[in-house]
Design a protein around this motif. Sequence first.
Motif, PDB file in Angstrom:
ATOM      1  N   GLN A 187       0.830  -1.202   0.000  1.00  0.00           N
ATOM      2  CA  GLN A 187       0.000   0.000   0.000  1.00  0.00           C
ATOM      3  C   GLN A 187       0.865   1.253   0.000  1.00  0.00           C
ATOM      4  OE1 GLN A 187      -0.643   2.466   2.426  1.00  0.00           O
ATOM      5  NE2 GLN A 187       0.697   1.680   4.039  1.00  0.00           N
ATOM      6  N   MET A 188       2.026   1.192   0.661  1.00  0.00           N
ATOM      7  CA  MET A 188       2.916   2.351   0.665  1.00  0.00           C
ATOM      8  C   MET A 188       3.504   2.593  -0.716  1.00  0.00           C
ATOM      9  SD  MET A 188       5.997   3.245   3.306  1.00  0.00           S
ATOM     10  CE  MET A 188       4.846   3.167   4.675  1.00  0.00           C
ATOM     11  N   LEU A 189       3.794   1.518  -1.439  1.00  0.00           N
ATOM     12  CA  LEU A 189       4.304   1.673  -2.798  1.00  0.00           C
ATOM     13  C   LEU A 189       3.258   2.327  -3.693  1.00  0.00           C
ATOM     14  CD1 LEU A 189       6.430   1.145  -4.986  1.00  0.00           C
ATOM     15  CD2 LEU A 189       5.398  -1.115  -5.325  1.00  0.00           C
ATOM     16  N   PHE A 190       2.011   1.841  -3.632  1.00  0.00           N
ATOM     17  CA  PHE A 190       0.944   2.421  -4.452  1.00  0.00           C
ATOM     18  C   PHE A 190       0.743   3.904  -4.112  1.00  0.00           C
ATOM     19  CE2 PHE A 190      -1.162  -2.005  -4.793  1.00  0.00           C
ATOM     20  CZ  PHE A 190      -0.410  -2.293  -5.926  1.00  0.00           C
ATOM     21  N   GLY A 191       0.681   4.199  -2.813  1.00  0.00           N
ATOM     22  CA  GLY A 191       0.476   5.583  -2.394  1.00  0.00           C
ATOM     23  C   GLY A 191       1.630   6.485  -2.789  1.00  0.00           C
ATOM     24  N   SER A 192       2.850   5.978  -2.685  1.00  0.00           N
ATOM     25  CA  SER A 192       4.020   6.782  -3.034  1.00  0.00           C
ATOM     26  C   SER A 192       4.041   7.115  -4.526  1.00  0.00           C
ATOM     27  CB  SER A 192       5.304   6.053  -2.639  1.00  0.00           C
ATOM     28  OG  SER A 192       5.516   4.903  -3.434  1.00  0.00           O
ATOM     29  N   LEU A 193       3.575   6.181  -5.365  1.00  0.00           N
ATOM     30  CA  LEU A 193       3.529   6.444  -6.802  1.00  0.00           C
ATOM     31  C   LEU A 193       2.536   7.568  -7.108  1.00  0.00           C
ATOM     32  CD1 LEU A 193       3.687   2.806  -8.236  1.00  0.00           C
ATOM     33  CD2 LEU A 193       5.543   4.493  -8.070  1.00  0.00           C
ATOM     34  N   VAL A 194       1.400   7.580  -6.398  1.00  0.00           N
ATOM     35  CA  VAL A 194       0.435   8.680  -6.567  1.00  0.00           C
ATOM     36  C   VAL A 194       1.069  10.004  -6.149  1.00  0.00           C
ATOM     37  CG1 VAL A 194      -1.771   9.627  -5.761  1.00  0.00           C
ATOM     38  CG2 VAL A 194      -1.556   7.181  -6.243  1.00  0.00           C
ATOM     39  N   LEU A 195       1.775  10.008  -5.020  1.00  0.00           N
ATOM     40  CA  LEU A 195       2.445  11.231  -4.559  1.00  0.00           C
ATOM     41  C   LEU A 195       3.537  11.666  -5.537  1.00  0.00           C
ATOM     42  CD1 LEU A 195       2.691  10.428  -0.736  1.00  0.00           C
ATOM     43  CD2 LEU A 195       1.349  12.268  -1.782  1.00  0.00           C
ATOM     44  N   CYS A 196       4.222  10.705  -6.149  1.00  0.00           N
ATOM     45  CA  CYS A 196       5.251  11.043  -7.146  1.00  0.00           C
ATOM     46  C   CYS A 196       4.626  11.758  -8.344  1.00  0.00           C
ATOM     47  CB  CYS A 196       5.981   9.784  -7.610  1.00  0.00           C
ATOM     48  SG  CYS A 196       7.144   9.106  -6.411  1.00  0.00           S
ATOM     49  N   VAL A 197       3.456  11.278  -8.789  1.00  0.00           N
ATOM     50  CA  VAL A 197       2.765  11.920  -9.902  1.00  0.00           C
ATOM     51  C   VAL A 197       2.351  13.344  -9.518  1.00  0.00           C
ATOM     52  CG1 VAL A 197       0.690  11.861 -11.339  1.00  0.00           C
ATOM     53  CG2 VAL A 197       1.964   9.753 -10.911  1.00  0.00           C
ATOM     54  N   LEU A 198       1.788  13.505  -8.306  1.00  0.00           N
ATOM     55  CA  LEU A 198       1.385  14.839  -7.843  1.00  0.00           C
ATOM     56  C   LEU A 198       2.586  15.774  -7.736  1.00  0.00           C
ATOM     57  CD1 LEU A 198      -1.223  13.939  -5.053  1.00  0.00           C
ATOM     58  CD2 LEU A 198      -1.684  15.038  -7.254  1.00  0.00           C
ATOM     59  N   ALA A 199       3.693  15.270  -7.215  1.00  0.00           N
ATOM     60  CA  ALA A 199       4.895  16.082  -7.078  1.00  0.00           C
ATOM     61  C   ALA A 199       5.427  16.512  -8.442  1.00  0.00           C
ATOM     62  CB  ALA A 199       5.967  15.307  -6.314  1.00  0.00           C
ATOM     63  N   TRP A 200       5.262  15.647  -9.436  1.00  0.00           N
ATOM     64  CA  TRP A 200       5.744  15.957 -10.781  1.00  0.00           C
ATOM     65  C   TRP A 200       4.819  16.960 -11.479  1.00  0.00           C
ATOM     66  CZ3 TRP A 200       3.899  14.055 -15.797  1.00  0.00           C
ATOM     67  CH2 TRP A 200       4.761  14.390 -16.842  1.00  0.00           C
ATOM     68  N   VAL A 201       3.495  16.826 -11.244  1.00  0.00           N
ATOM     69  CA  VAL A 201       2.523  17.687 -11.923  1.00  0.00           C
ATOM     70  C   VAL A 201       2.457  19.075 -11.295  1.00  0.00           C
ATOM     71  CG1 VAL A 201       0.058  18.015 -12.389  1.00  0.00           C
ATOM     72  CG2 VAL A 201       1.115  15.784 -12.769  1.00  0.00           C
ATOM     73  N   LEU A 202       2.462  19.145  -9.951  1.00  0.00           N
ATOM     74  CA  LEU A 202       2.311  20.425  -9.271  1.00  0.00           C
ATOM     75  C   LEU A 202       3.612  21.219  -9.334  1.00  0.00           C
ATOM     76  CD1 LEU A 202       0.334  19.234  -6.106  1.00  0.00           C
ATOM     77  CD2 LEU A 202      -0.578  20.401  -8.126  1.00  0.00           C
ATOM     78  N   PRO A 203       3.528  22.528  -9.615  1.00  0.00           N
ATOM     79  CA  PRO A 203       4.752  23.331  -9.717  1.00  0.00           C
ATOM     80  C   PRO A 203       5.420  23.514  -8.356  1.00  0.00           C
ATOM     81  CG  PRO A 203       2.787  24.729  -9.857  1.00  0.00           C
ATOM     82  CD  PRO A 203       2.304  23.305  -9.878  1.00  0.00           C
ATOM     83  N   SER A 204       6.724  23.414  -8.338  1.00  0.00           N
ATOM     84  CA  SER A 204       7.470  23.593  -7.086  1.00  0.00           C
ATOM     85  C   SER A 204       8.931  23.860  -7.394  1.00  0.00           C
ATOM     86  CB  SER A 204       7.357  22.345  -6.193  1.00  0.00           C
ATOM     87  OG  SER A 204       7.940  21.229  -6.841  1.00  0.00           O
ATOM     88  N   GLU A 205       9.618  24.424  -6.422  1.00  0.00           N
ATOM     89  CA  GLU A 205      11.052  24.633  -6.547  1.00  0.00           C
ATOM     90  C   GLU A 205      11.780  23.315  -6.302  1.00  0.00           C
ATOM     91  OE1 GLU A 205      12.765  27.407  -7.311  1.00  0.00           O
ATOM     92  OE2 GLU A 205      10.870  28.478  -7.670  1.00  0.00           O
ATOM     93  N   PRO A 206      12.898  23.068  -6.973  1.00  0.00           N
ATOM     94  CA  PRO A 206      13.664  21.840  -6.704  1.00  0.00           C
ATOM     95  C   PRO A 206      14.143  21.816  -5.255  1.00  0.00           C
ATOM     96  CG  PRO A 206      14.460  22.957  -8.689  1.00  0.00           C
ATOM     97  CD  PRO A 206      13.521  23.899  -8.008  1.00  0.00           C
ATOM     98  N   PRO A 207      14.239  20.641  -4.643  1.00  0.00           N
ATOM     99  CA  PRO A 207      14.735  20.555  -3.263  1.00  0.00           C
ATOM    100  C   PRO A 207      16.152  21.110  -3.147  1.00  0.00           C
ATOM    101  CG  PRO A 207      13.769  18.465  -3.976  1.00  0.00           C
ATOM    102  CD  PRO A 207      13.865  19.325  -5.186  1.00  0.00           C
TER     103      PRO A 207
END
Length: 306
Positions: A187-207
């Motif tokens: 479940q953590m793998l599935f959830g992390s992939l969703v968060l990865c997509v959101l992190a890629w789509v939403l604009p943000s400054e690089p870490p």
Amino acid sequence: MNRDRSLILAGGAMLLVSLIWGYNYVVMKRVMQYVDPFDFSALRTLIGAISLFAVLALRRRSLRLVAPGTTLWLGLLQTAAFTGLLQCALVGGGAGKTAVLVYTMPFWLMAMAWMFLGERMRGVQWLANGLALAGLVLVLEPWRMHGDVISAALGVSAGFVWAISAVLVKRLRAKVQVDLLSLTAWQMLFGSLVLCVLAWVLPSEPPRITPYFVGALAYNALFATALAWLLWLFILDRLPAGLAGLSSLAVPAVGVLSGWVELGERPDTMESLGMVCIAAALVGVSVVAMRGRNAVAARTNSGARG
């Protein structure tokens, strides 16, 4: 002697988990100086999932995915939604206050179990829910409408989502035999992939790759995720569920104390009173759960002897 040693080890594990998870609220709050909330949530959960799969492989446990549909929903709720809401709550809210609001989860869970699982609520549980609701109002202070009302709502929502995922787990385990560590990893793998997509789509400054960012990421992925979950499973295997639940009471307490000491987040009078109400309600709920489990065990043993 072996039983005493097992209880001592479980007690030590309870203390360590409380310290790791409680202090992590400060770590998650501070690290956002260097990284976007969704970027950090995606990184910590992805590395955490990989760590859990590594543990499964090292222990030669099955990596088979059981109940993929329910596991996917768990990933969406328990990892993606919960982690994302929690991290966003910390953007504008204090570490200690957020910890307390997230740990309203047991009260949402009691109400949901009553409605969807047919679990009866005893008189003390109704009283605890009322006390927790009063404490929640005091912590939120809606009459003041201060700036962190959105972050407070996000913290409460994180606890609500966590409770929904717990109901799903209860339903799943009632129907299917599933390894908790494997379920957590998938479940953590599935959830992390969703968060990865959101992190890629939403604009943000690089870490910004700083020593604190690297340390916070390692702390979250390896300690607050992989190690803490392993310790939690160890605790559940050796202690009654009610007693194990008492260990969770220390998490928001450590969060509040850590935020006060390290971040200078001193709660005002109303917030303090509300936190005390929620803590008292949690103690009441845990004691009732522990007594209920002990009563069931006593009846089972009595029947076995008869």
